[in-house]
Design an enzyme around this catalytic site. Structure first.
Site: not given
Length: 273
Positions: A49, A74, A79, A116, A130
């Site tokens: 998210e 939580r 990435c 990334h 990943d």
């Protein structure tokens, strides 16, 4: 946390809390099989998210802050956050982990360096781990594998590229990202993470998303106020939610409790979008 002391990795209590967050009671000794169980558990418990960008929250690439976000609050992340936090858990369990820089491939056109963050874990050989690329492999991939690698989410391949040791990672024949083989420090990713979090040219700033794989091989995604369910066969259904319904969907499907919709100013209610 005492900021005067250097960070030395997860404490036993923090490690136990992280394992509880992903539903793992016995991580076992470092092995390829144990690593696969940890990756699957992480992917199924911690959503991909980018909500912080749309809630006005800073994205802080600091290991204790990242772990606190995932475990104590939580939440999920993208990435840089997910893989950096997972690296801390793996190191605390005895794994040898390196941070790798990737360039996301749009067709064959690579994005910017450090576009990334992925992980290399060295066991019996080098493994690509990943948990921060959205729809990707459920299991670790062999970085030195040169043939097709079957996974519940598709068929993957790691293909050498160029003369400098780079590799292209393919999913069902489509290029996903290009990996630099050199290990980097987390601080090396800060400039591109800032750009991804702030630039109007970044796709992360254009819309909010929250996504988790389902146990049957599908995926559940909230994109704005659209609840999208994708079945394992690729069948896709969408439902438009109200503002209050969207906040309820964050709780129900992702375990994320928000007091307002992403993109709305603090103090403003969910509205009737």
């Amino acid at each position: 946390m005492d900021h005067d002391k250097p960070y030395e990795g997860l404490t036993p209590a923090a490690r136990a809390a992280y394992l509880a967050r992903i539903g793992v009671t016995d991580p076992g000794e470092p092995s390829a099989a144990a690593l696969a169980r940890l990756q699957q558990a992480h992917l199924r418990a911690v959503p991909f998210e980018n909500l912080s960008i749309h809630l006005g929250e800073p994205v802080v690439l600091d290991p204790p802050a990242l772990v606190a976000k995932l475990v104590d609050r939580r939440r999920g992340g993208f990435c840089y956050e997910l893989n950096a936090a997972f690296a801390e858990l793996l190191r605390s369990l005895g794994y040898r982990v390196s941070l790798l820089a990737g360039r996301v491939l749009d067709g064959e056109r690579p994005g910017p360096p450090f576009d990334h963050l992925a992980l290399r874990v060295d066991l019996d050989g080098p493994w690509l781990v990943d948990v921060g690329f959205g729809r990707f492999s459920l299991l670790p991939l062999r970085l030195d594998g040169r043939g097709p690698q079957s996974d519940p989410h598709g068929t993957f391949a790691v293909v050498p590229y160029g003369a400098h040791g780079e590799s292209d990672v393919l999913m069902d024949g489509a290029p996903q990202y290009r990996l630099d083989p050199r290990p980097y420090a987390l601080a090396d990713f800060v400039p591109t993470c800032w750009w991804q979090s702030t630039s109007p040219d970044s796709h992360f700033t254009r819309s909010d998303t929250c996504s988790l794989p389902t146990g049957d091989g599908g995926r559940t995604t909230l994109s704005g106020t659209r609840l999208i369910r994708t079945a394992s066969d690729g069948t896709r259904t969408e439902r438009q939610l109200t503002g209050a319904g969207t906040l309820a969907a964050y709780r129900e499907h992702f375990g994320i409790v928000l007091d307002r919709l992403p993109g709305r100013p603090a103090g403003e209610g969910p509205g009737r979008v």
